[in-house]
Design a protein around this motif. Structure first.
Motif, PDB file in Angstrom:
ATOM      1  N   ILE A  16      28.149  15.470   3.503  1.00 54.36           N
ATOM      2  CA  ILE A  16      27.466  16.665   3.992  1.00 54.36           C
ATOM      3  C   ILE A  16      26.774  17.298   2.796  1.00 54.36           C
ATOM      4  O   ILE A  16      27.434  17.803   1.883  1.00 54.36           O
ATOM      5  N   THR A  17      25.461  17.252   2.804  1.00 55.06           N
ATOM      6  CA  THR A  17      24.671  17.779   1.693  1.00 55.06           C
ATOM      7  C   THR A  17      23.875  18.974   2.178  1.00 55.06           C
ATOM      8  O   THR A  17      23.143  18.877   3.162  1.00 55.06           O
ATOM      9  N   PHE A  18      24.031  20.120   1.514  1.00 50.78           N
ATOM     10  CA  PHE A  18      23.307  21.321   1.933  1.00 50.78           C
ATOM     11  C   PHE A  18      22.303  21.710   0.851  1.00 50.78           C
ATOM     12  O   PHE A  18      22.618  21.724  -0.335  1.00 50.78           O
ATOM     13  N   ASP A  19      21.089  22.021   1.291  1.00 50.58           N
ATOM     14  CA  ASP A  19      20.000  22.243   0.341  1.00 50.58           C
ATOM     15  C   ASP A  19      18.922  23.080   1.012  1.00 50.58           C
ATOM     16  O   ASP A  19      18.258  22.625   1.938  1.00 50.58           O
ATOM     17  N   ASP A  20      18.769  24.322   0.549  1.00 52.97           N
ATOM     18  CA  ASP A  20      17.723  25.189   1.108  1.00 52.97           C
ATOM     19  C   ASP A  20      16.467  25.193   0.247  1.00 52.97           C
ATOM     20  O   ASP A  20      15.537  25.959   0.491  1.00 52.97           O
ATOM     21  N   GLY A  21      16.453  24.340  -0.807  1.00 52.64           N
ATOM     22  CA  GLY A  21      15.295  24.257  -1.681  1.00 52.64           C
ATOM     23  C   GLY A  21      15.236  25.336  -2.737  1.00 52.64           C
ATOM     24  O   GLY A  21      14.330  25.345  -3.565  1.00 52.64           O
ATOM     25  N   ARG A  22      16.230  26.241  -2.729  1.00 50.02           N
ATOM     26  CA  ARG A  22      16.207  27.347  -3.689  1.00 50.02           C
ATOM     27  C   ARG A  22      17.605  27.528  -4.290  1.00 50.02           C
ATOM     28  O   ARG A  22      18.007  26.721  -5.101  1.00 50.02           O
ATOM     29  N   ALA A  23      18.293  28.583  -3.882  1.00 55.96           N
ATOM     30  CA  ALA A  23      19.596  28.912  -4.484  1.00 55.96           C
ATOM     31  C   ALA A  23      20.770  28.542  -3.596  1.00 55.96           C
ATOM     32  O   ALA A  23      21.910  28.865  -3.908  1.00 55.96           O
ATOM     33  N   ASN A  24      20.503  27.850  -2.488  1.00 53.72           N
ATOM     34  CA  ASN A  24      21.567  27.471  -1.556  1.00 53.72           C
ATOM     35  C   ASN A  24      22.400  28.678  -1.122  1.00 53.72           C
ATOM     36  O   ASN A  24      23.631  28.642  -1.125  1.00 53.72           O
ATOM     37  N   VAL A  25      21.697  29.750  -0.752  1.00 53.39           N
ATOM     38  CA  VAL A  25      22.424  30.935  -0.290  1.00 53.39           C
ATOM     39  C   VAL A  25      23.051  30.652   1.070  1.00 53.39           C
ATOM     40  O   VAL A  25      22.520  29.890   1.883  1.00 53.39           O
ATOM     41  N   MET A  26      24.193  31.293   1.292  1.00 55.64           N
ATOM     42  CA  MET A  26      24.906  31.118   2.546  1.00 55.64           C
ATOM     43  C   MET A  26      24.387  32.131   3.567  1.00 55.64           C
ATOM     44  O   MET A  26      25.030  33.131   3.879  1.00 55.64           O
ATOM     45  N   SER A  27      23.194  31.860   4.045  1.00 55.04           N
ATOM     46  CA  SER A  27      22.568  32.663   5.093  1.00 55.04           C
ATOM     47  C   SER A  27      23.211  32.318   6.429  1.00 55.04           C
ATOM     48  O   SER A  27      23.916  31.310   6.555  1.00 55.04           O
ATOM     49  N   PHE A  57      25.490  24.638  -6.611  1.00 57.26           N
ATOM     50  CA  PHE A  57      26.263  24.349  -5.404  1.00 57.26           C
ATOM     51  C   PHE A  57      25.921  25.407  -4.360  1.00 57.26           C
ATOM     52  O   PHE A  57      25.450  25.097  -3.275  1.00 57.26           O
ATOM     53  N   SER A  58      26.133  26.670  -4.708  1.00 53.74           N
ATOM     54  CA  SER A  58      25.688  27.772  -3.854  1.00 53.74           C
ATOM     55  C   SER A  58      25.733  29.067  -4.643  1.00 53.74           C
ATOM     56  O   SER A  58      26.660  29.299  -5.420  1.00 53.74           O
ATOM     57  N   ALA A  59      24.732  29.921  -4.410  1.00 54.00           N
ATOM     58  CA  ALA A  59      24.699  31.243  -5.031  1.00 54.00           C
ATOM     59  C   ALA A  59      25.444  32.277  -4.199  1.00 54.00           C
ATOM     60  O   ALA A  59      25.431  33.459  -4.532  1.00 54.00           O
ATOM     61  N   GLY A  60      26.085  31.870  -3.121  1.00 57.66           N
ATOM     62  CA  GLY A  60      26.875  32.793  -2.323  1.00 57.66           C
ATOM     63  C   GLY A  60      26.139  33.318  -1.109  1.00 57.66           C
ATOM     64  O   GLY A  60      25.092  32.805  -0.714  1.00 57.66           O
ATOM     65  N   PHE A  61      26.699  34.362  -0.516  1.00 63.94           N
ATOM     66  CA  PHE A  61      26.115  34.947   0.685  1.00 63.94           C
ATOM     67  C   PHE A  61      24.702  35.472   0.422  1.00 63.94           C
ATOM     68  O   PHE A  61      24.350  35.812  -0.711  1.00 63.94           O
ATOM     69  N   ASP A  62      23.928  35.544   1.483  1.00 62.58           N
ATOM     70  CA  ASP A  62      22.558  36.056   1.407  1.00 62.58           C
ATOM     71  C   ASP A  62      22.609  37.584   1.266  1.00 62.58           C
ATOM     72  O   ASP A  62      22.847  38.308   2.233  1.00 62.58           O
ATOM     73  N   LEU A  63      22.383  38.083   0.049  1.00 60.96           N
ATOM     74  CA  LEU A  63      22.493  39.513  -0.214  1.00 60.96           C
ATOM     75  C   LEU A  63      21.432  40.317   0.531  1.00 60.96           C
ATOM     76  O   LEU A  63      21.609  41.525   0.749  1.00 60.96           O
ATOM     77  N   LYS A  64      20.350  39.677   0.925  1.00 63.92           N
ATOM     78  CA  LYS A  64      19.317  40.395   1.690  1.00 63.92           C
ATOM     79  C   LYS A  64      19.853  40.843   3.051  1.00 63.92           C
ATOM     80  O   LYS A  64      19.426  41.870   3.575  1.00 63.92           O
ATOM     81  N   ILE A  65      20.779  40.067   3.592  1.00 63.73           N
ATOM     82  CA  ILE A  65      21.392  40.465   4.862  1.00 63.73           C
ATOM     83  C   ILE A  65      22.249  41.707   4.657  1.00 63.73           C
ATOM     84  O   ILE A  65      22.166  42.677   5.421  1.00 63.73           O
ATOM     85  N   PRO A 105      30.305  33.461  -5.236  1.00 64.91           N
ATOM     86  CA  PRO A 105      31.335  33.716  -4.239  1.00 64.91           C
ATOM     87  C   PRO A 105      31.560  32.683  -3.148  1.00 64.91           C
ATOM     88  O   PRO A 105      32.540  31.948  -3.213  1.00 64.91           O
ATOM     89  N   MET A 106      30.674  32.605  -2.164  1.00 70.15           N
ATOM     90  CA  MET A 106      30.969  31.688  -1.061  1.00 70.15           C
ATOM     91  C   MET A 106      30.990  30.247  -1.540  1.00 70.15           C
ATOM     92  O   MET A 106      31.772  29.420  -1.047  1.00 70.15           O
ATOM     93  N   GLY A 107      30.181  29.918  -2.528  1.00 66.39           N
ATOM     94  CA  GLY A 107      30.228  28.582  -3.111  1.00 66.39           C
ATOM     95  C   GLY A 107      31.560  28.311  -3.765  1.00 66.39           C
ATOM     96  O   GLY A 107      32.125  27.220  -3.659  1.00 66.39           O
ATOM     97  N   ALA A 108      32.105  29.327  -4.452  1.00 69.04           N
ATOM     98  CA  ALA A 108      33.421  29.183  -5.076  1.00 69.04           C
ATOM     99  C   ALA A 108      34.516  29.065  -4.024  1.00 69.04           C
ATOM    100  O   ALA A 108      35.483  28.326  -4.202  1.00 69.04           O
ATOM    101  N   PHE A 109      34.368  29.799  -2.897  1.00 67.45           N
ATOM    102  CA  PHE A 109      35.358  29.674  -1.823  1.00 67.45           C
ATOM    103  C   PHE A 109      35.422  28.229  -1.322  1.00 67.45           C
ATOM    104  O   PHE A 109      36.503  27.708  -1.032  1.00 67.45           O
ATOM    105  N   LEU A 110      34.255  27.601  -1.186  1.00 69.29           N
ATOM    106  CA  LEU A 110      34.227  26.222  -0.699  1.00 69.29           C
ATOM    107  C   LEU A 110      34.954  25.289  -1.663  1.00 69.29           C
ATOM    108  O   LEU A 110      35.669  24.372  -1.230  1.00 69.29           O
ATOM    109  N   LEU A 111      34.774  25.513  -2.966  1.00 70.78           N
ATOM    110  CA  LEU A 111      35.516  24.713  -3.940  1.00 70.78           C
ATOM    111  C   LEU A 111      37.016  24.904  -3.769  1.00 70.78           C
ATOM    112  O   LEU A 111      37.786  23.939  -3.756  1.00 70.78           O
ATOM    113  N   LEU A 112      37.430  26.160  -3.650  1.00 71.29           N
ATOM    114  CA  LEU A 112      38.855  26.471  -3.617  1.00 71.29           C
ATOM    115  C   LEU A 112      39.551  25.968  -2.358  1.00 71.29           C
ATOM    116  O   LEU A 112      40.772  25.800  -2.347  1.00 71.29           O
ATOM    117  N   THR A 113      38.794  25.699  -1.303  1.00 76.25           N
ATOM    118  CA  THR A 113      39.397  25.197  -0.074  1.00 76.25           C
ATOM    119  C   THR A 113      39.378  23.668   0.014  1.00 76.25           C
ATOM    120  O   THR A 113      39.953  23.106   0.946  1.00 76.25           O
TER     121      THR A 113
END
Length: 236
Positions: A16-27, A57-65, A105-113
């Protein structure tokens, strides 16, 4: 899957590869796509290799939301992320994370799980930086961190410290660091090693080991990550 998430399965291993082309935010869109990929992996009873973009890996949740201060949207995104972390924490087959860079954050959560966490050394930041950006770490995240981080680092990390990969290895985010070019081959090799074990006993043992953490995370999500709490927090 979608343009955000790619799903490939072979020999009982789902990449499972996730890629938004930028910072891989968890939108919400990214989280929805990852939940859909996990649905498929569960149906396939697959070992998972989870990988992000090269360098992040991921910059975490989408702070714009969060910045929109709309309770329904903030709650919905955080709940999606929390439920995704819990699903991975109790996923019955092995989960191998291949982190090629930053994990916040959310990227780190994925590692920890994940069961096996591979990273690369370099000028990257790994951590739960909520405090540093003016947020309070959710209880579910604290319970995930408590489950996997080493005791000397736990308090430092949950109060906002981010680490370089070598320190993150010592803290418990990673099991091993590799060269960037070796990351995916190492993750695939780790996944292949699991294909030869008795998965019934693996699953039973994993459930025993993680039962307390799973129960704590479930309770934290249900008691804290609610729409009512977000409305109250935002005065809505």
């Amino acid at each position: 899957m979608t343009e955000l998430v790619k799903y490939e399965i072979a020999g009982g291993v789902a990449e499972i590869t996730f890629d938004d082309g930028r910072a891989n935010v968890m939108s919400p869109a990214m989280l929805g796509a990852l939940h859909a990929a996990l649905d498929r992996a569960e149906n396939d009873k697959a070992i998972i290799v989870l990988a992000g973009r090269e360098g992040i890996f991921s910059a975490g949740f989408d702070l714009k939301i969060f910045a929109k201060n709309i309770a329904e949207e903030s709650y919905g995104m955080l709940r999606q992320g929390a439920e995704l972390a819990l699903r991975l924490l109790q996923y019955p087959q092995p989960v191998i994370s291949a982190c090629g860079g930053h994990a916040l954050p959310m990227g780190a959560f994925l590692l920890l799980t994940s069961d096996v966490r591979l990273g690369v050394d370099g000028p990257f930041r790994i951590g739960l930086n909520e405090v540093m950006i003016g947020l309070t770490l959710p209880h579910f995240a604290i319970e995930i961190a408590r489950h996997r981080l080493t005791a000397p680092y736990f308090n430092r990390i949950v109060t906002g410290e981010v680490l370089a990969p070598a320190d993150a290895l010592n803290a418990g985010y990673f099991d091993r660091l590799t060269a960037a070019d070796d990351l995916l081959p190492a993750a695939r090799l780790a996944a292949a090693a699991f294909t030869g074990i008795d998965m019934t006993h693996f699953t039973a043992s994993k459930r025993r080991v993680r039962a307390q953490a799973v129960a704590a995370v479930r309770e934290a999500i249900d008691s804290e990550v609610t729409l009512e709490n977000y409305k109250r927090r935002l005065g809505q």
